[in-house]
Scaffold this motif. Structure first.
Motif, PDB file in Angstrom:
ATOM      1  N   THR A  80       0.829  -1.202   0.000  1.00 13.66           N
ATOM      2  CA  THR A  80       0.000   0.000   0.000  1.00 13.66           C
ATOM      3  C   THR A  80       0.861   1.249   0.000  1.00 13.66           C
ATOM      4  O   THR A  80       0.577   2.219  -0.705  1.00 13.66           O
ATOM      5  N   HIS A  84       1.037   3.978  -2.933  1.00 12.84           N
ATOM      6  CA  HIS A  84       0.759   5.371  -2.577  1.00 12.84           C
ATOM      7  C   HIS A  84       1.886   6.292  -3.057  1.00 12.84           C
ATOM      8  O   HIS A  84       1.638   7.320  -3.703  1.00 12.84           O
ATOM      9  N   ALA A 121      -0.495   5.621   4.591  1.00 15.88           N
ATOM     10  CA  ALA A 121      -0.885   4.880   3.392  1.00 15.88           C
ATOM     11  C   ALA A 121      -2.027   3.914   3.698  1.00 15.88           C
ATOM     12  O   ALA A 121      -2.990   3.801   2.927  1.00 15.88           O
ATOM     13  N   GLU A 124      -5.246   5.810   4.023  1.00 16.93           N
ATOM     14  CA  GLU A 124      -5.826   6.149   2.719  1.00 16.93           C
ATOM     15  C   GLU A 124      -6.575   4.948   2.155  1.00 16.93           C
ATOM     16  O   GLU A 124      -7.659   5.079   1.579  1.00 16.93           O
ATOM     17  N   ARG A 125      -5.985   3.755   2.314  1.00 14.20           N
ATOM     18  CA  ARG A 125      -6.644   2.555   1.799  1.00 14.20           C
ATOM     19  C   ARG A 125      -7.937   2.275   2.568  1.00 14.20           C
ATOM     20  O   ARG A 125      -8.952   1.871   1.986  1.00 14.20           O
ATOM     21  N   ALA A 127      -9.822   4.513   3.955  1.00 17.89           N
ATOM     22  CA  ALA A 127     -10.787   5.512   3.469  1.00 17.89           C
ATOM     23  C   ALA A 127     -11.367   5.088   2.129  1.00 17.89           C
ATOM     24  O   ALA A 127     -12.576   5.250   1.881  1.00 17.89           O
ATOM     25  N   GLU A 128     -10.531   4.551   1.251  1.00 18.08           N
ATOM     26  CA  GLU A 128     -11.005   4.090  -0.057  1.00 18.08           C
ATOM     27  C   GLU A 128     -11.990   2.935   0.099  1.00 18.08           C
ATOM     28  O   GLU A 128     -13.012   2.883  -0.594  1.00 18.08           O
ATOM     29  N   MET A 159      -4.540  14.093   9.498  1.00 17.80           N
ATOM     30  CA  MET A 159      -4.347  14.199   8.056  1.00 17.80           C
ATOM     31  C   MET A 159      -5.240  15.275   7.463  1.00 17.80           C
ATOM     32  O   MET A 159      -4.861  15.991   6.538  1.00 17.80           O
ATOM     33  N   THR A 163      -3.804  18.459   5.451  1.00 15.26           N
ATOM     34  CA  THR A 163      -4.242  18.770   4.090  1.00 15.26           C
ATOM     35  C   THR A 163      -4.835  20.171   4.029  1.00 15.26           C
ATOM     36  O   THR A 163      -4.632  20.900   3.053  1.00 15.26           O
ATOM     37  N   ARG A 224      -8.409  14.689  -1.677  1.00 19.69           N
ATOM     38  CA  ARG A 224      -7.829  14.065  -0.481  1.00 19.69           C
ATOM     39  C   ARG A 224      -8.527  14.574   0.786  1.00 19.69           C
ATOM     40  O   ARG A 224      -8.829  13.794   1.699  1.00 19.69           O
ATOM     41  N   ARG A 227     -11.873  12.934   1.108  1.00 22.22           N
ATOM     42  CA  ARG A 227     -11.758  11.529   1.522  1.00 22.22           C
ATOM     43  C   ARG A 227     -11.580  11.430   3.039  1.00 22.22           C
ATOM     44  O   ARG A 227     -12.237  10.640   3.707  1.00 22.22           O
ATOM     45  N   PHE A 228     -10.684  12.253   3.605  1.00 24.87           N
ATOM     46  CA  PHE A 228     -10.445  12.193   5.040  1.00 24.87           C
ATOM     47  C   PHE A 228     -11.621  12.770   5.822  1.00 24.87           C
ATOM     48  O   PHE A 228     -11.940  12.300   6.923  1.00 24.87           O
TER      49      PHE A 228
END
Length: 335
Positions: A80, A84, A121, A124-125, A127-128, A159, A163, A224, A227-228
């Motif tokens: 991952t 990323h 990383a 992020e996965r 969240a996806e 995060m 961002t 991004r 997503r967070f």
């Protein structure tokens, strides 16, 4: 009790100290719900994956079917992280001037081993996975041991703040670039034009590469950020998500569970239940009877430290909890 907790929720996290049976509880709960007609995805985020071993089959970084309506996935932190950083590298190479690409490569190579890179990383996965879930699906995350889990749950807010800071700096950069471009048009200031990447040919300004680059960077950061934000909202919404703490009736697991509860509460995430796993029987010999008495004291301590939380006690089962048959035996105690 756990099946009722999961009924109307989208996401469940199952966590606790290493070796207490988190993967077994997550899998048995998923199997029970799938048998009742609910779509379920069990996702392991623990680097020391046990999901495949438990089911007696290969489970990896792509979803596989474990049973009807039940799928499994093991998030590989190294893979991952590589994926990323590869995506970041590709984007940076496309957006940055060619003479800066060597610095980009050097920075990303160093970032691979930097503290927090793997966790970011994996986050992020996660969240996806949450964003892409089927509307009727329950996602059960079988998490890493307590310390890793508490940091992971706190990461969405960190995060998101990071961002937001990047977006503010990008906005200031864009405004500064626009001012310089205005200065160039008004005064013919060639130095300002050079600073923002504008070149004149035949007296007519070319397409503004810097403005296009700024817009694309902004778009990436906006996605991004969204997503967070979405993940944080799910984690902090008790109607959509909950955390189940699994532990043994022993001193260290109880202390770690109390601390994990405090960390999750500070992160705004609700704990839906406690599962005390592998309780010794009181009527199976002198040794186990003495063990049962000792465990009772730790269960009492747990209820005193965390009053009001639903508590489920699962007995020590004969044989190993492996495969569908073993998970069915465990699932009988989770409803």
């Amino acid at each position: 009790m756990l099946t009722e907790l999961a009924t109307d929720r989208q996401v469940l996290f199952v966590g606790g100290k290493g070796g207490v049976g988190k993967t077994a509880v997550a899998s048995a709960l998923g199997l029970s719900l799938a048998r009742a007609g609910r779509r379920v995805l069990v996702v392991s985020t623990d680097p020391a994956h046990n999901l495949g071993h438990l089911w007696g089959r290969s489970v990896g970084d792509e979803e596989v079917e474990l049973a009807p309506l039940l799928r499994g996935l093991e998030i590989d932190p190294a893979r991952t992280t590589d994926a990323h950083l590869s995506a970041v590298r590709s984007t940076m190479e496309r957006l940055m001037p060619e003479h800066l690409r060597g610095e980009v490569h050097k920075h990303l190579d160093l970032a691979r081993e930097a503290p927090g890179t793997h966790e970011a990383a994996v986050l992020e996965r996660i969240a996806e996975v949450v964003q892409s879930r089927h509307p009727d699906e329950l996602v059960i995350f079988d998490t890493a041991p307590s310390g890793h889990t508490s940091r992971l749950v706190a990461l969405p807010e960190l995060m998101q703040a990071w961002t937001q800071g990047l977006l503010r700096r990008q906005d200031r950069s864009a405004r500064f670039g626009a001012a310089l471009r205005g200065l160039d048009r008004g005064r013919g200031d060639r130095a300002a034009a050079d600073a923002v990447g504008v070149r004149r040919s035949g007296g007519d300004p070319p397409p503004d590469r810097r403005a296009r680059r700024d817009a694309e960077i902004r778009d990436i950061l906006d996605r991004r950020q969204a997503r967070f934000t979405d993940l944080r909202e799910v984690l902090q919404d008790a109607r959509r998500s909950a955390f189940v703490i699994v532990l043994a009736a022993e001193r260290l697991p109880v202390l770690e569970s109390v601390e994990l509860h405090a960390q999750l509460t500070r992160a705004g995430m609700g704990v839906g239940a406690l599962v005390v796993n592998k309780r010794s029987p009181a009527d199976a010999g002198e040794l186990l009877a003495a063990r049962h008495v000792l465990e009772e004291r730790y269960v009492e301590q747990l209820t005193e430290e965390l009053p009001g939380l639903p508590l489920l006690q699962v007995p020590l089962l004969p044989g190993e909890v492996l495969g569908v048959e073993g998970l069915d035996r465990l699932a009988a105690y989770l409803s």
